[in-house]
Enzyme design. Structure first.
Site, mmCIF file in Angstrom:
data_model
loop_
_atom_site.group_PDB
_atom_site.id
_atom_site.type_symbol
_atom_site.label_atom_id
_atom_site.label_comp_id
_atom_site.label_asym_id
_atom_site.label_seq_id
_atom_site.Cartn_x
_atom_site.Cartn_y
_atom_site.Cartn_z
ATOM 1 N N LYS A 123 69.040 32.377 31.971
ATOM 2 C CA LYS A 123 68.072 33.410 32.341
ATOM 3 C C LYS A 123 67.211 32.964 33.520
ATOM 4 O O LYS A 123 67.007 33.727 34.478
ATOM 5 C CB LYS A 123 67.168 33.763 31.159
ATOM 6 C CG LYS A 123 66.274 34.975 31.447
ATOM 7 C CD LYS A 123 65.294 35.249 30.326
ATOM 8 C CE LYS A 123 64.066 34.373 30.453
ATOM 9 N NZ LYS A 123 62.977 34.765 29.534
ATOM 10 N N ASP A 141 64.703 39.485 29.597
ATOM 11 C CA ASP A 141 63.539 38.951 28.908
ATOM 12 C C ASP A 141 63.144 39.929 27.812
ATOM 13 O O ASP A 141 63.874 40.882 27.528
ATOM 14 C CB ASP A 141 62.391 38.690 29.890
ATOM 15 C CG ASP A 141 61.834 39.980 30.505
ATOM 16 O OD1 ASP A 141 62.334 41.088 30.178
ATOM 17 O OD2 ASP A 141 60.893 39.886 31.308
#
Length: 215
Positions: A123, A141
């Site tokens: 990420k 997220d």
């Protein structure tokens, strides 16, 4: 919860792009070094808090070389108001050391290399590449996860699987869509008291039917 149709997904995509075509991260940075550190610090911490922390950190350690030589306790002190600051301080120094030793002092900008750095997962790598290089990647997220599920675009149980679904369904303009979904989730489709009537321009696509427990 119902799934969004292909037609709805295309319309959602177009609406998000039209509203967020110029959107960028709310993290303050001047170069790739500062961006990477800011993104690393932002894990489970707000961008607002990170922006308060980083000026003093960047002033004392303005580049990778300086950070690689940093005193651990000093870095901890500088970022102590950030969540998980002990682990993050260790990872920041390890990251900088690895960049000096393995990449000749230049932060790499490809996923395979970035994820070899301490504290940099998929990420984080994607967020950095999206923001700095406009890469056609998705990063999920808590905000993106929430929005994707409320709109019925994804039903995946994890962030990684949600990312796979979003990438497959949206295909292009992922860098814009990522940032758009972050901001939409942060300011409109909030976890608590989402502003459905006041601000939402996607409410006709919402599949949550008033239940806001996902994400």
């Amino acid at each position: 919860m119902k799934k969004a149709t292909k037609k709805e997904i295309l319309e959602i995509k177009e609406i998000l792009i039209s509203n967020y075509s110029d959107a960028v991260t709310e993290l303050n940075y001047n170069n790739l070094y500062e961006l990477l550190i800011s993104v690393m610090l932002s894990a489970q911490c707000t961008d607002k808090r990170v922006n308060i922390i980083t000026p003093k950190l960047f002033d004392k350690y303005p580049n990778v070389e300086k950070l690689s030589q940093a005193n651990l306790d000093d870095v901890k002190e500088l970022i102590k108001s950030c969540s998980f600051f002990n682990n993050k301080a260790v990872n920041l120094i390890k990251m900088a050391t690895a960049v000096m030793e393995n990449f000749e002092g230049e932060i790499p900008l490809d996923e395979k290399s970035l994820v070899t750095l301490a504290g940099v997962g998929q990420k984080t790598a994607h967020v950095v590449m999206i923001e700095y290089a406009g890469a056609n990647l998705m990063a999920v997220d808590t905000h993106v996860f929430r929005v994707a599920h409320r709109l019925g675009i994804s039903s995946a149980k994890t962030a990684i699987l949600t990312e796979v679904e979003l990438t497959k369904k949206f295909k292009t303009d992922l860098h814009i869509l990522h940032q758009g979904m972050v901001l939409f989730g942060r300011y409109v489709c909030k976890a608590i008291k989402p502003e459905c009537e006041e601000k939402c321009f996607l409410k006709e696509y919402c599949k949550s039917k008033g239940s806001f427990k996902v994400g």
